[in-house]
Write an enzyme that holds these catalytic residues in place. Structure first.
Site, PDB file in Angstrom:
ATOM      1  N   SER A 276       0.845  -1.201   0.000  1.00 28.73           N
ATOM      2  CA  SER A 276       0.000   0.000   0.000  1.00 28.73           C
ATOM      3  C   SER A 276       0.879   1.250   0.000  1.00 28.73           C
ATOM      4  CB  SER A 276      -0.972  -0.006   1.180  1.00 28.73           C
ATOM      5  OG  SER A 276      -0.268  -0.052   2.402  1.00 28.73           O
ATOM      6  N   GLU A 277       2.054   1.191   0.690  1.00 29.76           N
ATOM      7  CA  GLU A 277       2.996   2.313   0.644  1.00 29.76           C
ATOM      8  C   GLU A 277       4.456   1.848   0.656  1.00 29.76           C
ATOM      9  OE1 GLU A 277       0.426   2.705   2.977  1.00 29.76           O
ATOM     10  OE2 GLU A 277      -0.633   4.505   2.269  1.00 29.76           O
ATOM     11  N   THR A 278       5.295   2.586  -0.061  1.00 39.23           N
ATOM     12  CA  THR A 278       6.751   2.432  -0.038  1.00 39.23           C
ATOM     13  C   THR A 278       7.311   3.802   0.311  1.00 39.23           C
ATOM     14  OG1 THR A 278       6.731   0.700  -1.708  1.00 39.23           O
ATOM     15  CG2 THR A 278       8.802   1.904  -1.436  1.00 39.23           C
TER      16      THR A 278
ATOM     17  N   HIS B   2       0.723   4.670   8.962  1.00 39.40           N
ATOM     18  CA  HIS B   2       1.566   3.501   9.223  1.00 39.40           C
ATOM     19  C   HIS B   2       2.913   3.598   8.514  1.00 39.40           C
ATOM     20  CE1 HIS B   2       0.778   1.055   5.558  1.00 39.40           C
ATOM     21  NE2 HIS B   2       1.769   0.322   6.000  1.00 39.40           N
TER      22      HIS B   2
END
Lengths: 291, 291
Positions: free
Chosen positions: B51-53, B82
């Site tokens: 979902s995120e990097t 997060h």
């Protein structure tokens, strides 16, 4: 169990990092397979969020070099194409083995033969069955594209069951848009089909642009598709009846910002015809995984 | 550029590996930010499929400890919960800094204050705006659940815009099923809403079971949601009008096989009320990334 084991995340079917299809490879060579619960392997594959995560073990079959277990975020698979290539690449790097030309992989489907030639690793596909597609369904597949088929679609059973057909040329294939709602309806009606593979030839080259659509499996368009490439090779053999070896290249994923490059071969040995799909691999992440 | 930089993939909001929310952290401390193209960062975030990097850089703002850039597979974000906690955890491990109680993160939204207490890292949320939800929409949200709200839903703007309401208790929240088609239709009609947060209190404990639904953003149910936790803390302040500090725990993701554990706080300093969300982090993957 709280131990750290070697890990790689490998980009498959590309010579350019982040442009292929990734697979996570957890090296469990020094771990007793029975000491890891199935649920742990499944949790890890769910957590990496990649289409596949593999676990590399010592083989239990003497003729094999390694054993692999392949998981999607949802379930274990007996075999899958790009995870097999990525795992073999990781195995060669982990062990430092060089000047190898054949590797035998033990997996749920049995023994898979892999060939290593320079930077390219290829797997030999299991036999692919060919079936007709009813004419009303074939028409509906055609209607779902912004272009038209130039060949009769066939259903290729290569593990997944792909409907395959050609369009006019590579550019047509790259440019076409898909009515995803209609395609989804058609695949649902077809029942047997996993999705649709469309390819178009590059003029003057043994090279195809390919696109793969599997909207009923949550993948509207797959960036680089190993089993789809196998299905295309089998389809071209059916279409053109090659009587000697035929090698070609597939380019895929451009519309999704990827640059997948697949090498496919139809090999003849007497009356026996085999199909091979391969590509280059790059280890983008090297490290350790908390098991 | 073909250089190898330090890398971690961190599990956030959990003390149990693979049970939280993962974020990939690429350590670009020794890389000039301007030498990396935006497209490369975006390609990497698309490739990890998380979902995120995040990309960790030296800060350009003197009061900050580090700078972070946060990418989803599709775009860059000014802030996200997060990924901020996972990046701070990775920063502390990369640098070996210990006995720190405050960390200041430079990001698109400005400066974010982080607190470190034992194994728990928390961020201070930006001010959250509260808005009413029209009664016909509120009714439709309620109808989309297999249970009913026991409080009036409100819209909380905390970056994402969450509709928040309580149901009878924790078990009710865990057990309830959602009519996803109706919820999707309701959120679409609402226009302003990102999704729906539903929570229920555990009897006799300052602890809530929470679930987060964002079907119009391709996330039918989010396993562990930082901004949703911030919205819930703000909602409880609105509902109960706490006049002193209030700390509570949130459990999330059980229905999806996760075990997210979130610590939330409403802190009072004179007339100023601040909201804090935190959790434990574990580095599951440690290694190098091919940049």
């Amino acid at each position: 169990m709280s131990t750290r084991v070697p890990f790689k995340q490998v980009d498959v079917f590309t010579s350019c990092p982040y442009k292929g299809n990734p697979v996570a490879v957890v090296n469990c060579w020094d771990v007793e397979e029975k000491t890891i619960q199935q649920a742990t392997l499944q949790n890890i594959a769910n957590w990496t969020n990649l289409s596949e995560t593999t676990f590399l073990f010592k083989p239990t079959d003497d003729q094999c070099d390694y054993k692999v277990r392949i998981f999607t975020p949802m379930m274990e698979l007996p075999f899958a194409g790009h995870p097999t290539l990525g795992t073999c690449h990781a195995y060669l790097e982990f062990t430092g083995r060089q000047n190898v030309d054949k590797i035998y992989q033990q997996c749920g489907l049995g023994v898979i033969e892999l060939s290593v030639l320079g930077k390219t690793i290829s797997f030999k596909g299991a036999k692919a069955e060919v079936r007709q597609v009813q004419s009303d369904l074939a028409r509906q597949y055609d209607t779902s594209l912004s272009t038209t088929f130039i060949t009769q679609p066939l259903l290729l059973e290569v593990g997944p069951q792909w409907v395959v057909a050609l369009v006019e040329n590579a550019q047509t294939c790259f440019d076409m848009n898909v009515d995803m709602a209609l395609l989804k309806e058609t695949i649902t009606k077809h029942k047997d089909a996993t999705g649709l593979i469309v390819a178009g030839k590059y003029p003057g080259a043994e090279k195809y642009e390919m696109r793969a659509f599997a909207p009923t499996h949550g993948v509207p368009e797959d960036p680089v598709c190993g089993s789809g490439s196998l299905a295309l090779a089998r389809y071209l053999q059916e279409l053109y009846g090659f009587t000697s070896n035929y090698a070609f290249e597939i380019s895929q994923g451009g519309r999704l910002g990827r640059q997948g490059k697949i090498s496919a071969q139809v090999l003849h040995a007497g009356r026996d015809i085999t199909y091979h799909v391969g590509g280059e691999c790059i280890s983008v992440i090297n490290g350790e995984f908390l098991l």
